[in-house]
Design an enzyme around this catalytic site. Structure first.
Site, PDB file in Angstrom:
ATOM      1  CE  LYS A   1      -4.479  -1.438   1.484  1.00  0.00           C
ATOM      2  NZ  LYS A   1      -5.670  -1.139   2.265  1.00  0.00           N
TER       3      LYS A   1
ATOM      4  CE  LYS B   1     -10.341 -14.026  -5.701  1.00  0.00           C
ATOM      5  NZ  LYS B   1      -9.907 -13.864  -4.314  1.00  0.00           N
TER       6      LYS B   1
ATOM      7  CE  LYS C   1     -13.386  -4.734  -2.668  1.00  0.00           C
ATOM      8  NZ  LYS C   1     -14.101  -4.913  -1.419  1.00  0.00           N
TER       9      LYS C   1
END
Ligand code: TRP
Length: 335
Positions: free
Chosen positions: A115, A197, A200
């Site tokens: 991150k 995969k 979202k």
């Protein structure tokens, strides 16, 4: 409070948008968990602000997330559902545990490294100490199990280390929780790139379906889904050589309960032209009741409010017991 069942707790980041992949692969199976475990789920809004959020979006997505989970079958009568920031004990224990989490340990967390690489202009203290807050989220409730995905296992391990360290100094305060790797549901891949995969964060063009997508959007997406460039144009399960078609079969199977063999004979001789819209229809019908129920709940703010208030009250009662014990152990003067 239920005492005979083992307790399970998990936090859900309020990103709002559930995908077909996370529904079929995981959430679908959560409803039945409540019969076996005493389940706590919270919307992790405190965690969300470690990356910059638009306030109105965060508020809306937190409620949407709650509405969508209820619509997916998490019954508020059987599960304790709450919003993290409504139970201030998370922050309070989070501070204490910060003082028992080592700089070196926190520096080694792969999610922090990822991150901070992605948000180079906002590597804030919260991003760094996030795992201590997550440890508090967990340890406050003395759960037996913490269901998490692969990416969160390291944080649960750290939680166990912090709990052991604390117990080592002050005696048995915290139960040492086990990570719970859920029974694997269907693994759903992107419709346009069956090697990845369904995620979202992808936009519509990259082959993801959201639980809240309109039927037209879903149908369009399935009609455009990648099938394989073999010449046989036949619906056959072969993950190696026909990953696109096999992914569609997995989706169709999860929505209809049909086996691969049944699907192969149903579409024998039809080719992909008929198969793709049929999968789309099955998905539309599977998601319809969820989408409608979530939309209805979003309009019923009073109901959502009663759910998260009751949840926070129940959670807060339990959390406070643990926090009192911790404050006493570390030497704070009782109120
Ligand atoms: N960190 C988790 C995630 O990114 C969310 C989370 C916060 C969580 N607190 C938790 C998960 C406690 C399990 C237990 O998905």
């Amino acid at each position: 409070m239920e005492t005979t069942k083992k307790r399970m707790l998990s936090g859900i980041k309020p990103s709002g948008d559930l995908t077909l992949g996370s529904y079929l692969g995981a959430i679908k199976n959560w409803a039945v968990r409540a019969d076996l475990f005493d389940c706590y789920y919270f919307m992790a809004d405190l965690h969300a602000i470690t990356v910059r959020q638009n306030p109105a979006d965060l508020r809306r997505r937190t409620l949407e997330q709650l509405a969508q989970y209820i619509a997916c079958g998490l019954d508020p009568e059987k599960n304790t559902l709450f919003i993290q920031s409504h139970v201030p004990q998370h922050v309070e224990l989070g501070w204490v545990l910060n003082c028992y989490a080592m700089f070196g340990e926190l520096s080694r967390m792969t999610q922090f490294k990822d991150k901070s690489a992605k948000n180079a202009d906002n590597i804030n203290g919260g991003l760094f100490t996030y795992p201590a807050l997550m440890a508090a989220d967990i340890l406050l409730y003395q759960p037996d199990y913490v269901p998490v995905g692969e990416d969160q296992k390291q944080h649960v391990e750290l939680t166990r280390d912090i709990a052991r360290r604390f117990n080592g100094i002050y005696g048995d305060v915290f139960k040492i929780p086990e990570p719970f790797i859920p029974e694997t549901g269907a693994r759903i891949m992107s419709l346009t790139n069956p090697a990845a995969k369904m995620s979202k964060s992808e936009n519509e063009d990259t082959g993801r379906i959201l639980v809240m997508d309109a039927p037209e959007t879903i149908m369009r997406q399935f009609k455009r889904a990648i099938t394989d460039s073999d010449t046989e144009n036949c619906v056959r399960y072969d993950k190696e050589n026909k990953p696109g078609v096999s992914n569609l079969m997995t989706i169709y199977s999860a929505c209809t309960g049909k086996s691969y063999a049944e699907i192969e004979s149903e579409f024998a001789g039809c080719g992909y032209g008929k198969f793709k819209p049929a999968v789309g229809e099955a998905v539309v019908e599977t998601l319809r009741p969820i989408r409608e129920e979530a939309a209805r709940l979003m309009k019923d703010k009073a109901y959502l409010e009663s759910v998260y208030r009751d949840g926070a009250q129940k959670a807060g009662y339990f959390a406070e017991k643990t926090l009192r014990k911790v404050y006493k152990k570390v030497g704070f003067v009782a109120k």
